[in-house]
Design an enzyme around this catalytic site. Structure first.
Site, PDB file in Angstrom:
ATOM      1  N   GLY A   1     -29.317  52.418  22.133  1.00 65.17           N
ATOM      2  CA  GLY A   1     -29.705  53.690  22.865  1.00 65.17           C
ATOM      3  C   GLY A   1     -28.837  54.640  22.861  1.00 65.17           C
ATOM      4  O   GLY A   1     -29.232  55.874  23.012  1.00 65.17           O
ATOM      5  N   ASN A   2     -27.497  54.346  22.782  1.00 66.52           N
ATOM      6  CA  ASN A   2     -26.284  55.282  23.040  1.00 66.52           C
ATOM      7  C   ASN A   2     -26.054  55.845  21.836  1.00 66.52           C
ATOM      8  O   ASN A   2     -25.617  56.912  21.683  1.00 66.52           O
ATOM      9  CB  ASN A   2     -25.054  54.303  23.522  1.00 66.52           C
ATOM     10  CG  ASN A   2     -24.977  54.317  25.088  1.00 66.52           C
ATOM     11  OD1 ASN A   2     -25.717  54.874  25.741  1.00 66.52           O
ATOM     12  ND2 ASN A   2     -24.700  53.118  25.431  1.00 66.52           N
TER      13      ASN A   2
ATOM     14  N   LYS B   1     -29.560  44.376  33.567  1.00 62.15           N
ATOM     15  CA  LYS B   1     -29.703  45.140  32.620  1.00 62.15           C
ATOM     16  C   LYS B   1     -29.483  46.709  32.930  1.00 62.15           C
ATOM     17  O   LYS B   1     -30.161  47.328  33.841  1.00 62.15           O
ATOM     18  CB  LYS B   1     -31.148  45.261  31.840  1.00 62.15           C
ATOM     19  CG  LYS B   1     -31.237  46.171  30.742  1.00 62.15           C
ATOM     20  CD  LYS B   1     -30.336  45.771  29.484  1.00 62.15           C
ATOM     21  CE  LYS B   1     -30.661  46.745  28.436  1.00 62.15           C
ATOM     22  NZ  LYS B   1     -29.822  46.373  27.217  1.00 62.15           N
TER      23      LYS B   1
ATOM     24  N   LYS C   1     -32.494  44.711  24.069  1.00 59.98           N
ATOM     25  CA  LYS C   1     -33.072  45.001  22.978  1.00 59.98           C
ATOM     26  C   LYS C   1     -32.611  43.962  21.609  1.00 59.98           C
ATOM     27  O   LYS C   1     -33.341  43.779  20.825  1.00 59.98           O
ATOM     28  CB  LYS C   1     -32.553  46.507  22.486  1.00 59.98           C
ATOM     29  CG  LYS C   1     -32.724  46.850  21.161  1.00 59.98           C
ATOM     30  CD  LYS C   1     -31.436  46.846  20.344  1.00 59.98           C
ATOM     31  CE  LYS C   1     -30.310  47.784  21.099  1.00 59.98           C
ATOM     32  NZ  LYS C   1     -29.101  47.672  20.544  1.00 59.98           N
TER      33      LYS C   1
ATOM     34  N   LYS D   1     -25.566  40.941  22.343  1.00 61.03           N
ATOM     35  CA  LYS D   1     -25.132  41.049  20.873  1.00 61.03           C
ATOM     36  C   LYS D   1     -24.691  39.815  20.280  1.00 61.03           C
ATOM     37  O   LYS D   1     -25.229  39.385  19.257  1.00 61.03           O
ATOM     38  CB  LYS D   1     -24.494  42.422  20.673  1.00 61.03           C
ATOM     39  CG  LYS D   1     -25.086  43.653  21.023  1.00 61.03           C
ATOM     40  CD  LYS D   1     -23.841  44.845  20.626  1.00 61.03           C
ATOM     41  CE  LYS D   1     -24.562  46.203  20.763  1.00 61.03           C
ATOM     42  NZ  LYS D   1     -25.093  46.213  21.926  1.00 61.03           N
TER      43      LYS D   1
END
Length: 315
Positions: A9-10, A122, A206, A264
């Protein structure tokens, strides 16, 4: 190859940027420039983050005097899927004339008993100094936590079990389409006591959702693209170094922040352990080089990948 690619998103709204539509659309165009060469040669699914965007919409909703109560997070997640999906869809269509591109608003199944609902973790929305974050938390009933040198709102992040629309996404891929989906991890839903799908107040990670999707689609590669060039061992210390190759076991022995790199690393390790295929973490601008094994952190069962002198992606 069938490649599932997640962008953060960044990447669409960098820290410190104003959340104007024009700013985000310009960033989306740059993201597409990195993704289009891969989509031109491979079957590609693109997922994306929505932390800054869903936080922005939540703040607007909470401030709207015309609403009896703010919109719930599942509804806001669906809104961001449409907004960001539109920008990526249009950008990919312009970059790949003649290629079918589709953006899917989809749901992600989670468990109603997930302990994450009792421990929000989150990050969503913009960054604040500590005093502002605590004031907003008191005014709006938020949970807030430190995010590096700043503070941000945190919300529950239950583990993804399945992308509900997986079969539809598979059909679209098989037809030759580039698919944009699982935005923000997908709209979090549970099956209620009647067996019906029902949205819940949460945001799914995500990267973990993307790994679940990649497994279900029998993807050949999973790529998590962000704003860092590689996974860093000893991040923030004088012994900091990039990890270029690793096995899941090697990465799991390292210590990574739960709110940023941790999910991640868990996502790529899980994908490689379950499928035996390749996964990678690296910079969005290096997408082609990462697939070729020339950049980023590449994770495989044996810790090796490709010919370092060959820029061509593996067949």
């Amino acid at each position: 190859m069938r490649i599932v690619i997640a962008i953060g998103g960044n990447a669409l709204l960098e820290r410190g940027q104003k959340p104007d539509a024009a700013v985000q659309q310009e960033n989306a165009t740059r993201a597409v420039e990195a993704l289009a060469p891969l989509a031109a040669r491979h079957e590609v699914v693109v997922t994306h983050g929505n932390g800054p965007q869903v936080g922005m919409l939540a703040l607007e909703s909470a401030s709207d005097p015309n609403l009896t109560r703010p919109y719930p997070l599942d509804v806001l997640g669906a809104q961001t899927q449409g907004m960001i999906g539109y920008w990526l869809l249009q950008g990919l269509q312009n970059a790949l004339p003649g290629r079918q591109v589709v953006a899917v608003v989809n749901q992600t199944l989670v468990s109603a008993a997930d302990p994450a609902f009792a421990d929000p973790s989150k990050f969503v929305g913009q960054v604040y100094d500590e005093s502002t974050a605590r004031r907003l938390a008191a005014e709006r009933g938020w949970d807030v936590k430190p995010d590096g040198t700043h503070w941000r709102r945190v919300v529950p992040s239950p583990a993804p079990k399945r992308i509900i629309e997986t079969r539809v996404i598979r059909q679209l891929l098989s037809s030759g389409a580039v698919v944009v989906c699982a935005g923000g991890g997908g709209v979090p839903v549970i099956r209620n006591e009647s067996g019906h799908l029902q949205g819940v107040e949460a945001v799914v990670d995500k990267d973990l959702a993307t790994a679940v999707l990649a497994e279900s689609l029998d993807a050949d590669a999973l790529m998590l693209l962000t704003d860092v060039p590689a996974v860093l061992r000893g991040f923030g210390t004088d012994k900091q170094e990039a990890i270029s190759r690793a096995t899941p076991a090697e990465l799991r022995r390292e210590d990574f922040p739960a709110g940023s790199m941790g999910p991640k690393v868990e996502a790529v390790c899980r994908f490689v352990e379950i499928t035996g295929d390749m996964a990678a973490i690296g910079a969005l601008a290096d997408a082609e080089l990462i697939l070729a094994g020339k950049a980023g952190t590449v994770v495989t069962p044996g810790g090796d990948y490709g010919d370092p002198h060959d820029l061509r992606p593996p067949a």
